[in-house]
Design an enzyme around this catalytic site. Structure first.
Site, PDB file in Angstrom:
ATOM      1  CG  ASP A  27      -0.379  -0.246   2.524  1.00  0.00           C
ATOM      2  OD1 ASP A  27       0.865  -0.294   2.616  1.00  0.00           O
ATOM      3  OD2 ASP A  27      -1.114  -0.381   3.498  1.00  0.00           O
ATOM      4  CE1 TYR A  80       7.696   4.146   0.758  1.00  0.00           C
ATOM      5  CE2 TYR A  80       7.229   5.457  -1.197  1.00  0.00           C
ATOM      6  CZ  TYR A  80       7.991   4.501  -0.549  1.00  0.00           C
ATOM      7  OH  TYR A  80       9.058   3.913  -1.197  1.00  0.00           O
ATOM      8  CG  PHE A 125       8.540  -0.107  -4.027  1.00  0.00           C
ATOM      9  CD1 PHE A 125       8.930  -0.425  -2.731  1.00  0.00           C
ATOM     10  CD2 PHE A 125       7.954  -1.104  -4.807  1.00  0.00           C
ATOM     11  CE1 PHE A 125       8.745  -1.705  -2.218  1.00  0.00           C
ATOM     12  CE2 PHE A 125       7.764  -2.381  -4.304  1.00  0.00           C
ATOM     13  CZ  PHE A 125       8.157  -2.688  -3.012  1.00  0.00           C
ATOM     14  CG  HIS A 171       9.415  -6.252   1.180  1.00  0.00           C
ATOM     15  ND1 HIS A 171       9.965  -5.060   1.600  1.00  0.00           N
ATOM     16  CD2 HIS A 171       8.248  -5.931   0.562  1.00  0.00           C
ATOM     17  CE1 HIS A 171       9.171  -4.065   1.262  1.00  0.00           C
ATOM     18  NE2 HIS A 171       8.122  -4.557   0.625  1.00  0.00           N
TER      19      HIS A 171
END
Length: 221
Positions: A66, A68, A79, A187
């Site tokens: 989701d 920031y 990102f 990740h």
């Protein structure tokens, strides 16, 4: 929030979703959240990933969870940060792997240039309340973005799906791995990057595959 905000080629692909009961419920929820709370990204940027990367231009997909949830960061691209803000920890590690993989030193944190080249930077949950990561999960966004992934898988051939972390990797069930390249790893967050993200070489692997499929490589710089 209405379907008219979505770029035309995507709107035509996802038309059936806008007739599903969950969509009306999701739209009502998002509208209410944006009225009552500070939420990200800005309303005009919620569907920016689709706007910058039309359906027929997609060459690669990078999935994020989701947006920031801090002020002035989210711009509707997974990102990516607004302007040239200082990279968040996960993005710093992405850039570190990019330099290791391709010898490219990237500083600019706005990834719109990737999106313009056909890299769909998709947040699987497309909105969030300020300071509350994951606050808009389970409201319908996942159903919507899963449908987008399935349409890409079904109607394209030779795409690259880059899945970082358990959340994104769970989406591989939406992708036909016989038609596309799926690149999976841990990740890039500081807690997980040393467990398999570093050294996974996603950028060179993506370009090698795209060239093999007769497509232009992506200029990750």
């Amino acid at each position: 929030m209405t379907d008219n905000q979505i770029e035309f080629s995507w709107r035509s692909q996802l038309a059936e979703e806008f007739r599903q009961p969950y969509w009306e419920s999701l739209a009502d929820f998002v509208r209410t959240e944006y009225v009552r709370h500070t939420c990200f990204p800005a309303t005009e940027d919620i569907f920016r990933a689709f706007e910058l990367t039309p359906f027929d231009k997609v060459r690669a997909v990078i999935l994020a969870q989701d947006p920031y949830h801090s002020d002035g960061a989210a711009i509707g691209l997974g990102f990516s940060l607004s302007g040239n803000k200082k990279a968040q920890p996960s993005l710093r590690n992405i850039f570190r792997e990019l330099e290791s993989d391709l010898g490219v030193e990237r500083k600019h944190t706005d990834l719109s240039d990737w999106a313009a080249q056909g890299v769909l930077l998709l947040n699987c949950v497309m909105t969030v309340r300020k300071g509350k990561a994951g606050s808009h999960r389970g409201k319908g966004w996942e159903q919507f973005t899963d449908s987008a992934i399935r349409h890409l898988s079904a109607q394209h051939k030779g795409l690259v799906f880059i899945l970082w972390g358990d959340y994104a990797r769970a989406k591989r069930t939406q992708v036909d791995a016989q038609k596309h390249l799926v690149i999976e790893s841990r990740h890039p967050s500081p807690r997980r990057a040393h467990e398999g993200f570093f050294g996974s070489r996603p950028f060179s692997r993506a370009n090698t595959y795209l060239e093999k499929m007769g497509k232009a490589p992506i200029n990750w710089a």
